[in-house]
Design a protein around this motif. Structure first.
Motif, mmCIF file in Angstrom:
data_model
loop_
_atom_site.group_PDB
_atom_site.id
_atom_site.type_symbol
_atom_site.label_atom_id
_atom_site.label_comp_id
_atom_site.label_asym_id
_atom_site.label_seq_id
_atom_site.Cartn_x
_atom_site.Cartn_y
_atom_site.Cartn_z
ATOM 1 N N PHE A 392 0.836 -1.186 0.000
ATOM 2 C CA PHE A 392 0.000 0.000 0.000
ATOM 3 C C PHE A 392 0.879 1.246 0.000
ATOM 4 N N VAL A 393 0.532 2.209 -0.841
ATOM 5 C CA VAL A 393 1.140 3.527 -0.748
ATOM 6 C C VAL A 393 0.234 4.362 0.135
ATOM 7 N N VAL A 394 0.791 4.948 1.188
ATOM 8 C CA VAL A 394 0.051 5.643 2.244
ATOM 9 C C VAL A 394 -1.134 4.817 2.725
ATOM 10 N N GLY A 395 -0.794 3.657 3.288
ATOM 11 C CA GLY A 395 -1.788 2.798 3.903
ATOM 12 C C GLY A 395 -2.107 3.265 5.317
ATOM 13 N N PRO A 396 -2.594 2.363 6.168
ATOM 14 C CA PRO A 396 -2.987 2.740 7.528
ATOM 15 C C PRO A 396 -1.877 3.452 8.303
ATOM 16 N N ASN A 397 -2.279 4.451 9.090
ATOM 17 C CA ASN A 397 -1.378 5.204 9.973
ATOM 18 C C ASN A 397 -0.247 5.918 9.232
ATOM 19 N N THR A 398 -0.584 6.490 8.090
ATOM 20 C CA THR A 398 0.415 7.293 7.378
ATOM 21 C C THR A 398 -0.116 8.673 6.991
ATOM 22 N N LEU A 400 -1.456 12.599 7.672
ATOM 23 C CA LEU A 400 -0.835 13.650 8.477
ATOM 24 C C LEU A 400 -1.857 14.704 8.891
ATOM 25 N N GLY A 401 -1.552 15.360 9.999
ATOM 26 C CA GLY A 401 -2.342 16.492 10.427
ATOM 27 C C GLY A 401 -1.547 17.776 10.413
ATOM 28 N N HIS A 402 -0.307 17.727 9.848
ATOM 29 C CA HIS A 402 0.541 18.914 9.968
ATOM 30 C C HIS A 402 1.448 19.192 8.786
ATOM 31 N N ASN A 403 1.617 18.260 7.865
ATOM 32 C CA ASN A 403 2.602 18.470 6.803
ATOM 33 C C ASN A 403 2.123 17.859 5.496
ATOM 34 N N SER A 404 2.983 17.876 4.481
ATOM 35 C CA SER A 404 2.592 17.462 3.137
ATOM 36 C C SER A 404 2.553 15.943 2.975
ATOM 37 N N MET A 405 1.440 15.449 2.428
ATOM 38 C CA MET A 405 1.325 14.016 2.177
ATOM 39 C C MET A 405 2.256 13.563 1.059
ATOM 40 N N ILE A 406 2.694 14.468 0.201
ATOM 41 C CA ILE A 406 3.598 14.056 -0.870
ATOM 42 C C ILE A 406 4.902 13.526 -0.284
ATOM 43 N N TYR A 407 5.321 14.088 0.833
ATOM 44 C CA TYR A 407 6.524 13.601 1.516
ATOM 45 C C TYR A 407 6.327 12.152 1.963
ATOM 46 N N MET A 408 5.161 11.850 2.516
ATOM 47 C CA MET A 408 4.869 10.483 2.958
ATOM 48 C C MET A 408 4.730 9.549 1.762
ATOM 49 N N GLU A 410 6.231 9.796 -1.144
ATOM 50 C CA GLU A 410 7.574 9.493 -1.651
ATOM 51 C C GLU A 410 8.322 8.529 -0.734
ATOM 52 N N SER A 411 8.103 8.643 0.563
ATOM 53 C CA SER A 411 8.740 7.705 1.493
ATOM 54 C C SER A 411 8.279 6.285 1.220
ATOM 55 N N HIS A 412 6.983 6.111 1.003
ATOM 56 C CA HIS A 412 6.447 4.781 0.735
ATOM 57 C C HIS A 412 6.891 4.264 -0.623
ATOM 58 N N ILE A 413 6.930 5.138 -1.622
ATOM 59 C CA ILE A 413 7.385 4.713 -2.944
ATOM 60 C C ILE A 413 8.807 4.177 -2.866
ATOM 61 N N ARG A 414 9.677 4.875 -2.135
ATOM 62 C CA ARG A 414 11.056 4.409 -1.979
ATOM 63 C C ARG A 414 11.104 3.073 -1.251
ATOM 64 N N PHE A 478 10.018 13.116 9.202
ATOM 65 C CA PHE A 478 11.385 12.666 8.924
ATOM 66 C C PHE A 478 11.693 11.363 9.659
ATOM 67 N N MET A 479 10.986 11.102 10.759
ATOM 68 C CA MET A 479 11.165 9.823 11.442
ATOM 69 C C MET A 479 10.573 8.684 10.605
ATOM 70 N N PHE A 480 9.443 8.961 9.962
ATOM 71 C CA PHE A 480 8.865 7.950 9.069
ATOM 72 C C PHE A 480 9.794 7.699 7.893
ATOM 73 N N ARG A 481 10.336 8.764 7.328
ATOM 74 C CA ARG A 481 11.280 8.614 6.210
ATOM 75 C C ARG A 481 12.482 7.760 6.624
ATOM 76 N N HIS A 482 12.992 8.016 7.825
ATOM 77 C CA HIS A 482 14.140 7.253 8.317
ATOM 78 C C HIS A 482 13.786 5.776 8.481
ATOM 79 N N ARG A 483 12.590 5.521 9.012
ATOM 80 C CA ARG A 483 12.199 4.117 9.269
ATOM 81 C C ARG A 483 11.934 3.352 7.981
ATOM 82 N N THR A 484 11.536 4.033 6.935
ATOM 83 C CA THR A 484 11.214 3.345 5.686
ATOM 84 C C THR A 484 12.325 3.478 4.642
ATOM 85 N N ARG A 485 13.509 3.875 5.050
ATOM 86 C CA ARG A 485 14.583 4.109 4.086
ATOM 87 C C ARG A 485 15.047 2.797 3.453
ATOM 88 N N ARG A 486 14.907 1.683 4.186
ATOM 89 C CA ARG A 486 15.249 0.383 3.605
ATOM 90 C C ARG A 486 14.471 -0.723 4.310
#
Length: 499
Positions: A392-398, A400-408, A410-414, A478-486
């Motif tokens: 899933f791209v931006v599945g459950p618990n991804t 946001l209430g404060h920032n851009s969903m495009i960032y999330m 892209e994190s999932h796509i990577r 950025f914590m989500f990005r770090h956790r999904t980096r690999r």
């Protein structure tokens, strides 16, 4: 191509569902990886997802334009600080053309079901196109249709009996003339506060039915002049600096939402002051004042919603709706209000819903049944135990209430791209997240919600009926990005048969 093979020499075939930001972004990533053996299945006749469907008057993004784009394809042509719907849709079309992915899209193709065939280690996907049914096979299925793809109509007694015009804001009927009409708007969420000011001058009477008042901040929108657009075109670093500044400004809001809610006291005072400044009628101001902590429900941006409600042809109705009748709406106090049209600005199905289509995994597991029972749940928002090679791209618990969903996104796509590379390197045919890894991930997520503003007592679309937050990411992006980096391969089981 060597990159288009899995274990035992199986040809890689990928099905992507949806052609919004998630689907287009995923397709671009695959092409950059040298993979062309994929198809995007789109139920509509054109690409765009949310920004195709939400074409109501005044539709625009509530994240600044410079941050609402792919990091690899900045847009120097934005004309406003908050991009209108048409510009965002044009941007997506531009990306599809530039990166040559539109030719991979099958339009008018609605995915009805996906079933995992254990004996063969692949998915069979049932698709309806122009009234005909077909079944395709794919090694990998990527659900990129997003959480805001299913409009939620209000469950009101008698709504089917209404004889006038009724539609949802995400299915706006542009052929229906509102001029001189008596119009009811049900809902006061992110869509309603954008279209209400647009239709208010056109209608004879407008009644806005409010269940819970939202917290609203001013939307500091302005035109981006040609001199600035010239700078962004010729000095891309300038736009990257602007983008970074906007990102960190928005990211700082997570401190109040998820770390220390007491930091929200100052913005709360500002929001109250803004309301009092815009609405001079004390009684109307009182009914528009929320009684819950700022941020518990989605904070909205508007500079014209409050003034629109103060106009003489507008009534704010806070009594509950008892029923809809043929010619209007009856509220709990017995008042009957006649209407020619009802517009539902009631958002989308996010929680307490099943999978976006019928999904059957290992051992006949029904994903929709699991999610209806326990609430939507996944591992890093991308994988679900018992459903190999389904992502899933931006599945459950991804969300946001404060920032851009495009960032999330892209994190999932990577992350999904790394899953595909991991499969290819391992020689395996399938990867399935371990149930224990998924349980541990979600237990930690839910524990983190305990101190957040979202669990402070209000009811919102973030929560299931049992109060479980299955929509939001409870922290910094950025914590989500770090956790999904690999991929953490130890959290997955790899299957190398058949073959």
């Amino acid at each position: 191509m060597a990159t288009e093979a899995l274990g035992n020499g199986a040809t890689l075939r990928i099905a992507i569902i949806g052609s919004g930001f998630s689907g287009i972004g995923m397709a671009i990533r695959l092409r950059r990886m040298g993979i062309d053996s994929f198809t995007l299945y789109e139920a509509a006749e054109s690409l765009g997802g949310t920004w195709r469907d939400n074409a109501y008057p005044g539709a625009a993004c509530d994240i600044p334009s410079h941050l609402y784009s792919f990091s690899f394809e900045l847009n120097a042509a934005w004309t406003r600080t908050y991009a209108p719907q048409r510009e965002i849709l044009d941007y997506l079309r531009h990306c599809a053309r530039k990166y040559d992915v539109e030719r991979f899209i099958e339009y008018r193709s609605r995915v009805r079901a996906a079933r995992f065939v254990e004996a063969r280690g692949l998915w069979q996907v049932e698709i309806e196109r122009d009234g005909a049914q077909k079944t395709i096979e794919a090694n990998i299925v990527i659900a990129a249709n997003g959480p805001l793809s299913r409009p939620a109509l209000p469950r009101l007694a008698g709504i089917e009996r209404f004889a006038g015009k009724l539609f949802h804001s995400a299915r706006w009927d542009h052929g229906y003339a509102l001029e001189g009409k008596r119009v009811a708007v049900i809902g006061t969420g992110a869509s309603a506060i954008q279209f209400v000011p647009q239709i208010q001058p056109r209608v004879a009477q407008l009644a806005v039915f409010q269940r819970t008042p939202p917290w609203i901040m001013p939307r500091r929108d302005r035109a981006i002049g040609e001199p600035w657009r010239w700078i962004y075109r010729h000095v891309p670093l300038a736009q990257r600096v602007a983008r970074a500044a906007i990102y960190w400004q928005h990211e700082s809001r997570a401190l109040g939402f998820s770390v220390e809610p007491r930091l929200l006291r100052a913005p709360t005072r500002f929001a109250r002051s803004y309301l009092a400044h815009k609405v001079k009628d004390p009684e109307l101001c009182a009914r528009l004042t929320p009684d819950y902590v700022l941020g518990c429900k989605r904070v909205l941006l508007s500079s014209d919603y409050y003034p629109a409600l103060a106009q003489r042809n507008v009534e704010l109705v806070t009594d509950a709706i008892r029923e809809v009748v043929a010619d209007g709406i009856v509220t709990a106090d017995g008042t009957h209000r006649p209407f020619d049209a009802i517009v539902c600005g009631t958002g989308f199905q996010v929680n307490d819903v099943d999978a976006p289509f019928e999904v059957t995994g290992v051992g006949g597991q029904d994903l929709g049944e699991k999610w209806r029972r326990d609430g939507p749940e996944a591992y890093v928002g991308a994988s679900v135990a018992g459903f190999p090679n389904l992502f899933f791209v931006v599945g459950p618990n991804t969300a946001l209430g404060h920032n851009s969903m495009i960032y999330m996104i892209e994190s999932h796509i990577r992350y999904i791209a790394d899953c595909i590379r991991t499969l290819q390197r391992s020689g395996a045919r399938t990867m399935d997240v371990r149930a224990e890894a998924q349980r541990t991930w979600n237990a930690r997520l839910q524990a983190r919600f305990a101190r957040t503003v979202w669990q402070s007592g209000c009811r919102s679309y973030y929560l299931t009926q049992t109060g479980k937050n299955t929509a939001l990411w409870p922290g910094f992006t950025f914590m989500f990005r770090h956790r999904t980096r690999r991929v953490r391969t130890a959290d997955y089981e790899f299957g190398r048969k058949p073959g």
